[in-house]
Design a protein around this motif. Structure first.
Motif, PDB file in Angstrom:
ATOM      1  N   ILE A   1      77.889  42.108  60.634  1.00 19.29           N
ATOM      2  CA  ILE A   1      78.126  43.101  59.562  1.00 19.29           C
ATOM      3  C   ILE A   1      78.305  44.716  60.123  1.00 19.29           C
ATOM      4  O   ILE A   1      79.159  45.481  60.060  1.00 19.29           O
TER       5      ILE A   1
ATOM      6  N   THR B   1      76.179  47.832  52.614  1.00 18.48           N
ATOM      7  CA  THR B   1      75.800  46.555  52.463  1.00 18.48           C
ATOM      8  C   THR B   1      74.209  46.366  52.255  1.00 18.48           C
ATOM      9  O   THR B   1      73.526  46.806  53.092  1.00 18.48           O
TER      10      THR B   1
ATOM     11  N   CYS C   1      73.700  36.910  51.744  1.00 13.39           N
ATOM     12  CA  CYS C   1      74.348  37.560  50.361  1.00 13.39           C
ATOM     13  C   CYS C   1      75.257  36.313  49.635  1.00 13.39           C
ATOM     14  O   CYS C   1      75.329  36.136  48.475  1.00 13.39           O
ATOM     15  N   THR C   2      75.730  35.324  50.549  1.00  9.30           N
ATOM     16  CA  THR C   2      76.587  34.510  50.065  1.00  9.30           C
ATOM     17  C   THR C   2      75.450  33.171  49.869  1.00  9.30           C
ATOM     18  O   THR C   2      76.095  32.188  49.369  1.00  9.30           O
TER      19      THR C   2
ATOM     20  N   ALA D   1      82.267  32.687  55.326  1.00  8.50           N
ATOM     21  CA  ALA D   1      83.529  33.372  55.070  1.00  8.50           C
ATOM     22  C   ALA D   1      84.183  33.928  56.604  1.00  8.50           C
ATOM     23  O   ALA D   1      83.221  34.126  57.593  1.00  8.50           O
TER      24      ALA D   1
ATOM     25  N   PHE E   1      86.298  39.955  51.927  1.00 12.07           N
ATOM     26  CA  PHE E   1      85.012  39.508  51.803  1.00 12.07           C
ATOM     27  C   PHE E   1      84.509  40.439  50.788  1.00 12.07           C
ATOM     28  O   PHE E   1      84.489  41.693  50.947  1.00 12.07           O
TER      29      PHE E   1
HETATM   30  C1  UN1 Z   1      76.312  38.614  53.929  1.00 10.94           C
HETATM   31  O1  UN1 Z   1      75.314  37.743  53.763  1.00 10.94           O
HETATM   32  O2  UN1 Z   1      76.141  39.608  53.521  1.00 10.94           O
HETATM   33  O3  UN1 Z   1      80.136  34.258  54.575  1.00 10.94           O
HETATM   34  C2  UN1 Z   1      77.469  38.324  54.978  1.00 10.94           C
HETATM   35  C3  UN1 Z   1      79.068  34.254  55.163  1.00 10.94           C
HETATM   36  C4  UN1 Z   1      79.018  35.372  56.347  1.00 10.94           C
HETATM   37  C5  UN1 Z   1      78.805  36.510  55.973  1.00 10.94           C
HETATM   38  C6  UN1 Z   1      77.723  36.820  55.012  1.00 10.94           C
HETATM   39  N1  UN1 Z   1      80.195  35.171  57.105  1.00 10.94           N
HETATM   40  O4  UN1 Z   1      78.063  33.497  54.833  1.00 10.94           O
END
Ligand code: UN1
Length: 504
Positions: A157, A227, A282-283, A438, A444
Motif C-alpha cells: 500500500i 487507507t 479491507c477486501t 485485486a 481499487f
Molecule cells: C487492502 O486490504 O486494503 O485485493 C488492500 C487485495 C489486495 C489489496 C488489499 N491486492 O486483496
C-alpha cells in the motif's frame, strides 16, 4: 539493544525532536523486536513538508519518462530484494510468507506499471467551436502528497500511493503505520537507492493521532491519500477541507454462493478470502450469503478444509497471527457479540494460548443480516454464514451494509452472474473467484462507507495524484469569443445586416 531507525527528511536520516522512540514487534513472537522508531512530533512533520516543498520544483519539472526510469530501477531493486523483504513483511506484520512475498510483488507490479505511465500520462485533444483554435488537456502534479498508510499491506500500500504520486511529479511525505514502520523504511531506502532525488520522498514515523493533523492540515499539502478505519477517514476528510483526498476505509465484503455453484471452488474462494491474511484485508470475505439448499453441504466442506489449516507463525504455518493485542481483543469481543445475539458458532471462537496474537479460525452460521457480526468490520478470522432462499434475497443482503468495497458470486448461471455484476453495490465484484486479489493496473476502491468515491491504482490512481489542466490555443490572430462568435450568431448578424440593406 534494538536497532534504532530514524526518520527520513530531505535525504537525511534524522532523529525526532521528541527524543523518544517506540518499538515494532513480531506479532507471532512479541519478544522479537524489529527495532526502535522515532516517536515524531508535529515539528518533525513540518520539517518533512519543508523538505518536500524544496524538492518539488525540480522533481515536478523532470520529464515524466525520466521519473519512470528511476521508478523502473526501483522495481528491479525490489525484485532483487523480494525474498528478504517478503520475510520482513511476515516478521513485522505476521502474514503467511507466501503472502509476504505477494506483498512485495504488488509493489514490483505497481513500480513497473507507473514506470510505463511516465511515457503516457495522457490527456486528450478535442475540437473547438471556433476556427483556428486547438483544445487539449494535460496532466500536472498536484503538489505535495501526504500519505497515511496501514499495516496490513506494509509494502504494497505505501508503494501504490508513493509510486503513483511520484510518477505524476508530486513530492511526498509518508506517515506509515506504527505497527509496520520498518517495511516502509525499507521501501523508502529502495527509492533512494534507485535515484529518487533527496527531499522528494520523506518519511515520518509515529502515531497518527500525533501527526495526522500536522500532515493533513498543512496548506502546502495539496493531496492526501489515506487507507484505514472509517472513523479516522471521516476525520481526515473534515480536516483536509478543499484538498484532493483519496480514501479507502474498509469493507464488509460478501461472497454469494448460489445453489448451482461449483461448491468445491466456492469453498476454496471462501477459505482464501476469509482467512487469507488472517482476515485482515479491507477486501476480506467476512460474510458468506448462501442458498439454503446447499448450506449444509457447503458448511461440511468448509469445516473439513478449516480443520486442515494450521494457525501459527506465518513463516511455517498456513494462517498467521493478528497484528497486535488490540486486534486480538477486538476479534474476541466480536465473537462474544455474535454469541450474545444468537448466532451459532460452527468452529473456533477463542484466542490460542501461544505467545503471539493468535485466534482460532472462527465460523458462525445462521447469522441474521442485521446482527452486528454481519454489519461491522471485524478485521480478523471470523466468518458469518447467512442463509437465503433466492438470488434476489442474496443481492439484497449483500447490499445491506454501510460499506461497499468488494464482493463475489459463485454461480454457473450467466444471467445471475451479470445481474450480480450490475446490482451489487461495491467498487469491485468477482465472478466465480474470491473477494481478494485485486491487480494494480485496475482501479481499487469502493462505494458507500468505503470511501469518498476515489480509486487508487490503475489509471484512476494517476487521476488521484494529478490535476487536469485544460489548454486552449488560439492561432487565429484575432480575439474570438466562445459562445458569442458562433456560426449561428454570425448567420443572425448577416441576416440583420441584409435586412438593414433592404431598408436602405
Ligand atoms: C487492502 O486490504 O486494503 O485485493 C488492500 C487485495 C489486495 C489489496 C488489499 N491486492 O486483496
Amino acid at each position: 539493544m534494538a536497532q534504532a531507525y530514524l526518520n527520513y527528511i530531505g535525504g537525511q536520516w534524522v532523529p525526532s525532536s521528541s527524543g523518544q522512540t517506540f518499538e515494532s514487534r513480531n506479532p507471532a513472537n512479541p519478544a522479537d523486536s524489529l527495532g526502535s522508531f522515532q516517536k515524531s512530533t508535529p515539528k518533525d512533520m513540518k520539517e518533512a513538508i519543508d523538505a518536500a516543498e524544496r524538492a518539488y520544483p525540480d522533481w515536478s519539472r523532470m520529464p515524466p519518462p525520466k521519473r519512470g526510469e528511476i521508478l523502473l530501477k526501483a522495481a528491479e531493486l525490489l525484485r532483487q530484494n523480494k525474498h528478504r523483504l517478503g520475510q520482513l513483511v511476515t516478521r513485522e506484520m505476521g502474514k503467511q510468507i507466501k503472502e509476504g512475498l505477494g506483498d512485495v510483488q504488488e509493489a514490483i507490479d505497481i513500480a513497473e506499471y507507473v514506470a510505463g505511465e511516465g511515457r503516457r500520462l495522457y490527456g486528450h485533444t478535442t475540437t473547438s467551436e471556433l476556427p483556428d483554435k486547438f483544445c487539449m488537456t494535460i496532466r500536472r502534479p498536484v503538489g505535495i502528497a501526504g500519505l497515511i498508510t496501514p499495516w496490513n499491506f506494509p509494502i504494497a500500500i505505501p508503494a501504490w500511493k508513493l509510486l503513483m504520486a511520484l510518477i505524476c511529479g508530486n513530492s511526498v511525505v509518508l506517515k506509515p503505520s506504527s505497527d509496520t514502520p520498518l517495511c516502509a523504511i525499507e521501501l523508502v531506502k529502495i527509492l533512494d537507492q534507485a535515484g529518487v532525488p533527496k527531499g522528494v520522498v520523506n518519511l515520518v514515523a509515529g502515531s497518527g493521532s500525533e501527526l495526522g493533523d500536522a500532515l493533513v492540515m498543512d496548506p502546502r499539502v495539496r493531496v492526501v491519500s489515506f487507507t484505514g478505519s472509517k472513523a479516522v477517514a471521516e476525520h481526515v476528510i473534515r480536516s483536509a477541507g478543499l484538498k484532493k483526498v483519496g480514501i479507502e476505509s474498509g469493507g464488509k465484503n460478501a461472497i454469494i454462493v448460489m445453489d448451482d455453484a461449483d461448491l468445491l471452488l466456492a469453498v476454496d474462494g471462501v477459505v482464501w478470502g476469509a482467512f487469507g491474511t488472517t482476515g485482515q484485508r479491507c477486501t476480506a470475505c467476512s460474510r458468506v450469503i448462501i442458498h439454503q439448499k446447499v448450506q449444509k453441504a457447503f458448511e461440511k466442506m468448509l469445516l473439513d478444509r478449516l480443520r486442515k489449516l494450521k494457525v501459527g507463525d506465518g513463516m511455517a504455518c498456513d494462517v498467521g497471527p493478528l497484528v497486535n493485542q488490540q486486534a486480538l481483543d477486538k476479534v474476541a469481543k466480536y465473537v462474544e457479540i455474535g454469541k450474545s445475539q444468537g448466532a451459532k458458532l460452527l468452529c473456533g471462537g477463542r484466542p490460542i494460548k501461544k505467545a503471539g496474537y493468535f485466534f482460532e479460525l472462527t465460523v458462525f452460521t445462521n447469522v441474521k443480516p442485521s446482527m452486528r457480526i454481519a454489519q461491522e468490520e471485524i478485521f480478523g478470522p471470523v466468518l458469518s454464514i447467512i442463509p437465503v432462499v433466492s438470488f434476489e434475497e442474496a443481492v439484497r443482503v449483500c447490499n445491506n451494509t454501510e460499506y461497499g468495497l468488494s464482493s463475489a458470486i459463485y454461480t454457473a448461471d450467466i444471467n445471475k452472474a451479470f445481474k450480480a455484476m450490475e446490482h451489487i453495490e461495491t467498487g469491485i465484484t468477482y465472478l466465480n473467484s474470491s473477494t481478494i486479489g485485486a491487480e494494480v493496473h485496475l482501479p481499487f476502491g469502493g462505494v458507500k462507507g468505503t470511501g469518498n468515491g476515489t480509486r487508487e491504482a490503475g489509471i484512476e490512481g494517476i487521476h488521484e495524484f494529478s490535476e487536469t489542466k485544460t489548454v486552449y490555443v488560439d492561432y487565429s490572430g484575432k480575439l474570438q469569443k466562445a459562445q458569442i462568435d458562433t456560426v449561428e450568431a454570425k448567420r443572425m448578424a448577416g441576416h440583420a445586416g441584409s435586412k438593414k440593406r433592404v431598408k436602405r
